[in-house]
Design an enzyme around this catalytic site. Structure first.
Site, mmCIF file in Angstrom:
data_model
loop_
_atom_site.group_PDB
_atom_site.id
_atom_site.type_symbol
_atom_site.label_atom_id
_atom_site.label_comp_id
_atom_site.label_asym_id
_atom_site.label_seq_id
_atom_site.Cartn_x
_atom_site.Cartn_y
_atom_site.Cartn_z
ATOM 1 N N ARG A 151 0.676 -1.202 0.075
ATOM 2 C CA ARG A 151 -0.015 -0.066 -0.045
ATOM 3 C C ARG A 151 0.847 1.357 -0.064
ATOM 4 N NH1 ARG A 151 -2.184 -3.421 4.090
ATOM 5 N NH2 ARG A 151 -4.123 -4.338 3.686
ATOM 6 N N LYS A 175 -2.388 -2.262 7.715
ATOM 7 C CA LYS A 175 -3.546 -1.908 8.546
ATOM 8 C C LYS A 175 -3.509 -2.348 9.722
ATOM 9 C CE LYS A 175 -6.687 -0.926 4.582
ATOM 10 N NZ LYS A 175 -8.033 -1.684 3.894
ATOM 11 N N HIS A 247 -2.260 2.433 -5.843
ATOM 12 C CA HIS A 247 -2.686 0.983 -5.454
ATOM 13 C C HIS A 247 -2.957 0.160 -6.412
ATOM 14 C CE1 HIS A 247 -4.509 -0.683 -1.951
ATOM 15 N NE2 HIS A 247 -5.366 -1.198 -2.555
ATOM 16 N N ARG A 250 -0.494 -2.387 -6.556
ATOM 17 C CA ARG A 250 -0.841 -3.354 -5.652
ATOM 18 C C ARG A 250 -1.698 -4.433 -6.119
ATOM 19 N NH1 ARG A 250 -0.956 -4.955 -0.066
ATOM 20 N NH2 ARG A 250 -3.097 -5.244 0.711
ATOM 21 N N HIS A 273 -3.634 -9.259 3.953
ATOM 22 C CA HIS A 273 -5.236 -9.349 3.819
ATOM 23 C C HIS A 273 -5.527 -10.277 5.091
ATOM 24 C CE1 HIS A 273 -6.099 -8.310 -0.722
ATOM 25 N NE2 HIS A 273 -5.779 -7.294 0.230
ATOM 26 N N TYR A 282 -9.172 -10.926 -6.905
ATOM 27 C CA TYR A 282 -8.236 -11.022 -7.895
ATOM 28 C C TYR A 282 -8.198 -12.251 -8.686
ATOM 29 C CZ TYR A 282 -6.229 -7.324 -5.353
ATOM 30 O OH TYR A 282 -5.987 -6.058 -4.609
#
Length: 301
Positions: A151, A175, A247, A250, A273, A282
């Site tokens: 990110r 995150k 992004h 990514r 994730h 994806y």
């Protein structure tokens, strides 16, 4: 206790106990402040009591959001914030039941992430003039974004101490301030190694000291906004889709790995994730591309 006081405590709880990022806390604050503002206006009161926070009130709030023509994604986010707040209020004993659980959010269209082809990524990575200090930095940061699938906030947060160029790994704070290891390919390692002498010279010229890997002209840490701006320039230079954002690299990282047969759980770990469902978007991209190829090539498709 009013819900305004409870909101302040909830936001503190998110930041200190749940390790939520400043951006996440800010989003919750905006979403729930709007919900409480709506409640005060509808109830014609100066504050909102726990007994006022009913399913009926929250249903009216969601209807009002629709009337104001908010995007479905925004309404879904507001509703998620209200649900989380309700869950917290129940845990604290302020409410007996979460009134938001009975609410249904809008059906969101599944948007497939925008990504670049391998050829387009190569064009982009070749765009910076690595003979100049800024171009050397930009080549290194673009290579790092794509190679590690970071990110942009993770990229600009990188410190020299986080990188082990011999092993091609970096420690990333993602995150919720969770740490993970990200991998750097040989091209990214080489680009960073070429940037480091330029970085040292820049710090000396600026009379500055910074632990950050990627610096601005004054020797300070590069910002996410600056990365977006410089990317826009290189997209124009390479003649690539202007919708591309940091992004997108990514997204491209994940799509290209899965296209090449990488294990989805490995990709999930590399991306940081929490849920496999987030990574599975994806697989829809790669499946759609297979279907497009099939329809174009198969005689009976």
């Amino acid at each position: 206790m009013t819900l305004e006081v409870a909101l302040a405590e909830f936001l503190t709880h998110l930041g200190l106990e749940r390790n939520a990022s400043d951006k996440t806390v800010k989003s919750y604050r905006e979403d729930l402040t709007q919900a409480l503002g709506f409640a005060r206006e509808r109830l014609k009161q100066g504050s909102v009591a726990p007994a006022d926070w009913t399913t009926r009130l929250l249903r009216a709030f969601v209807a009002w959001l629709h009337e104001q023509s908010y995007a479905k994604s925004t309404i879904a986010r507001r509703l998620a914030a209200v649900r989380s707040f309700g869950k917290y209020l129940c845990r604290q004993g302020v409410l007996q039941q979460n009134p938001a659980l009975a609410l249904r959010g809008p059906r969101l269209e599944k948007k497939l992430p925008h990504f670049l082809t391998v050829a387009d990524v190569q064009k982009l990575l070749a765009a910076p003039d690595a003979s100049a200090w800024a171009g050397s930095r930009d080549r290194a940061l673009l290579e790092t974004l794509y190679s590690a699938g970071l990110r942009v906030s993770e990229l600009v947060g990188l410190d020299l101490a986080d990188a082990d160029l011999n092993d091609g790994v970096v420690v990333v704070r993602g995150k919720g301030k969770k740490e993970r290891l990200a991998l750097l390919g040989p091209a990214a390692v080489s680009a960073i190694q070429a940037w480091l002498p330029e970085r040292a010279a820049l710090l000396q010229r600026a009379g500055a000291d910074s632990p950050a890997v990627f610096l601005n002209k004054d020797g300070g840490r590069l910002t996410a906004r600056s990365v977006g701006r410089l990317l826009t320039g290189y997209l124009r230079l390479a003649g690539l889709d202007p919708r591309t954002s940091p992004h997108t690299l990514r997204h491209s990282f994940a799509t290209h790995l899965l296209d090449a047969g990488a294990d989805i759980r490995g990709v999930q770990e590399l991306l940081g994730h929490k849920s496999l469902n987030t990574t599975q978007v994806y697989t829809h991209v790669t499946t759609q591309r297979l279907q497009d190829s099939y329809r174009k090539a198969h005689p009976r498709s």
